[in-house]
Design a protein around this motif. Structure first.
Motif, PDB file in Angstrom:
ATOM      1  N   SER A  31       0.753  -1.197  -0.001  1.00  0.00           N
ATOM      2  CA  SER A  31      -0.143  -0.108  -0.013  1.00  0.00           C
ATOM      3  C   SER A  31       0.842   1.420   0.083  1.00  0.00           C
ATOM      4  O   SER A  31       0.403   2.395  -0.236  1.00  0.00           O
ATOM      5  CB  SER A  31      -0.828  -0.012   1.258  1.00  0.00           C
ATOM      6  OG  SER A  31      -0.020   0.021   2.431  1.00  0.00           O
ATOM      7  N   PRO A  33       3.785   3.786  -1.614  1.00  0.00           N
ATOM      8  CA  PRO A  33       4.448   4.160  -3.237  1.00  0.00           C
ATOM      9  C   PRO A  33       5.480   3.487  -3.269  1.00  0.00           C
ATOM     10  O   PRO A  33       6.611   3.369  -2.544  1.00  0.00           O
ATOM     11  CB  PRO A  33       4.450   5.707  -3.123  1.00  0.00           C
ATOM     12  CG  PRO A  33       3.734   6.208  -1.832  1.00  0.00           C
ATOM     13  CD  PRO A  33       3.615   5.030  -0.921  1.00  0.00           C
TER      14      PRO A  33
ATOM     15  N   ARG B  36       1.861   2.941  -6.330  1.00  0.00           N
ATOM     16  CA  ARG B  36       1.793   1.824  -5.671  1.00  0.00           C
ATOM     17  C   ARG B  36       2.030   0.655  -6.805  1.00  0.00           C
ATOM     18  O   ARG B  36       1.507   0.841  -8.017  1.00  0.00           O
ATOM     19  CB  ARG B  36       0.654   1.417  -5.167  1.00  0.00           C
ATOM     20  CG  ARG B  36       0.635   2.199  -3.653  1.00  0.00           C
ATOM     21  CD  ARG B  36      -0.614   1.944  -2.717  1.00  0.00           C
ATOM     22  NE  ARG B  36      -1.794   2.762  -3.083  1.00  0.00           N
ATOM     23  CZ  ARG B  36      -2.930   2.716  -2.407  1.00  0.00           C
ATOM     24  NH1 ARG B  36      -3.127   1.691  -1.711  1.00  0.00           N
ATOM     25  NH2 ARG B  36      -4.091   3.387  -2.575  1.00  0.00           N
ATOM     26  N   VAL B 113      -5.681   1.739  -8.210  1.00  0.00           N
ATOM     27  CA  VAL B 113      -5.302   0.480  -7.777  1.00  0.00           C
ATOM     28  C   VAL B 113      -6.485  -0.704  -7.664  1.00  0.00           C
ATOM     29  O   VAL B 113      -7.638  -0.290  -7.449  1.00  0.00           O
ATOM     30  CB  VAL B 113      -4.927   0.732  -6.252  1.00  0.00           C
ATOM     31  CG1 VAL B 113      -4.477  -0.552  -5.533  1.00  0.00           C
ATOM     32  CG2 VAL B 113      -3.759   1.563  -6.120  1.00  0.00           C
TER      33      VAL B 113
END
Lengths: 295, 295
Positions: A31, A33, B36, B113
């Motif tokens: 979760s 970056p 992510r 995501v």
């Protein structure tokens, strides 16, 4: 034990056999970056991937998946991946997952950051979705025109048809179109009328005792699960064939399956609104085999 | 003043007119991780983008680019972008760039995501490459088969042909193929023999006083630079035409240009190894216009 694992991988040259492989992995929180916006994977879908299943602590068909990764890299003119490094990454991630259950493990090799010195690579594993319904009760599919002739790869290699690239927007759109039509999945048909593949699966047909799948002309992806299942069928004494399959043969098949690495074998119950014979028993046997440890 | 700007954008609903727009932007360092690994843009090229030029402090054709972003979003079934928010982001980034020089500004709208609640969006701007050579001296191109019929978009909308998606691996492979053949760029030709577009540009032909470009059938991207140049040519009293252009017409053209947002107009000097008349003077006039502030 965590149910997800993300490893950033510092790609080694294919012939680098001496490095401390563990030092090239960095575990990160999924979760958090981890990638820069300049990533060509994200800017242009410019990279390749593989998705393999981890079943009860065993990474399925790791070597065939890595061979295909290497083949995709060659088609896309990416640096040849170091397979020993990838094997070690798969091993490390598998060990970090729970010993029971099914997981999807994705391997990504991106061209890297624009003007950057090297490709980028990572692995991410997470619990697989619950696929018991499609495995046990089958799926409804629609045929969709892929727009390309079945031999397009030979005349236009820049279409990268035999490579598993990150440029998957069309595959995802095909699945949305299938759902719009009240189905679960799709089978691409070439502009000249041949069966190709599903957006995320291979197609296997059974006519009598012959199991067939489209010939690997380069316009479709060689399916690792299809290959594994054909080997198994061969060992059981069944006849398997790679050939050009006219779309009309879909209507006369005794059974049709979509097979893929994580969902495994899903039998068709319906194609374009017409019922397809669904062999529950054989599909169960396929999935039992596919869930057993395979290398 | 920094020569690069990266803004992460928290996408607002298209009808949200009340938010404090500035609070939805977060400036980050382009070299720092910002995305992510679960990003669908990076996993599947599942998102859309626009690249616009910033010339001497002016963002060129911002509104047409945003209209195309909105059209791409509709084709890809992404949430409709909030154009006021994007305009504000462009404005903020432009103000942060040096007041002189040429910059490429990329807008990305990703599906987000996997299983995430919302799309992801960002903007990144950096100095443009020096395109004086292709602008002044032209480029050599090769024709490459795109594998698809020129009307494929109508019959197979799931191919997303009219959308500027992040799935650009094929476009990049086409440019590599062009370089392998000793050229600089490529022109895609449909499987049924019509001129389509370059991998990152639109094609304009001149026959006598007629300027033509392939009809926007949906199988090609509507070029913002081509559109702007045609408006300009119309104002100058020239005849412009959108039509189906057989590839054979490339050989009889008095001039051919590849036009795009940042490189602008590049005249062809050679196509498939055969010289093409290169109009240095008109190309200079095109680029002078294209470098002037345009909205």
């Amino acid at each position: 034990m965590p149910a997800t694992v993300t490893l950033l991988i510092e790609p080694l040259a294919a012939d680098d056999l001496t490095s401390d492989l563990e030092s090239t992995f960095r575990e990160v929180d999924a979760s958090a970056p981890a990638l820069r916006v300049g990533e060509l994977s994200t800017q242009r879908g410019d990279g390749i991937f593989e998705t393999l299943a981890v079943v009860n602590g065993h990474a399925q068909e790791a070597e065939p998946h890595l061979q295909r990764l290497r083949n995709s890299a060659a088609i896309c003119e990416l640096p040849e991946p170091n397979l020993a490094q990838w094997h070690a990454a798969i091993e490390r991630a598998t060990a970090a997952l729970p010993a029971e259950g099914e997981f999807a493990m994705k391997l990504v090799l991106s061209r890297g950051v624009e003007h950057g010195p090297a490709p980028t690579a990572w692995l991410s594993a997470a619990p697989a979705a619950d696929f018991s319904a499609p495995r046990e009760r089958g799926v409804r599919a629609v045929t969709l025109d892929r727009g390309l002739a079945h031999d397009a790869a030979a005349t236009a290699p820049w279409l990268l048809l035999g490579a598993k690239t990150l440029s998957y927007a069309t595959n995802m759109a095909a699945l949305r179109e299938a759902k719009r039509r009240g189905a679960d999945d799709a089978i691409f048909v070439s502009s000249d009328g041949f069966v190709m593949e599903g957006p995320t699966s291979s197609v296997i047909l059974r006519h009598g005792d012959e199991y067939s799948t489209p010939a690997p002309s380069g316009a479709i992806l060689h399916g690792t699960t299809q290959l594994s299942l054909f080997e198994h069928l061969g060992e059981l004494g069944h006849r398997t064939a790679y050939r050009d399959i006219p779309a009309a043969e879909l209507a006369s098949a005794d059974a049709i399956w979509l097979v893929s690495s994580v969902r495994l074998a899903a039998g068709l119950t319906e194609l374009d609104g017409v019922p397809v014979p669904f062999d529950a028993e054989e599909t169960r046997a396929f999935n039992e085999y596919l869930l057993s440890p395979r290398d």
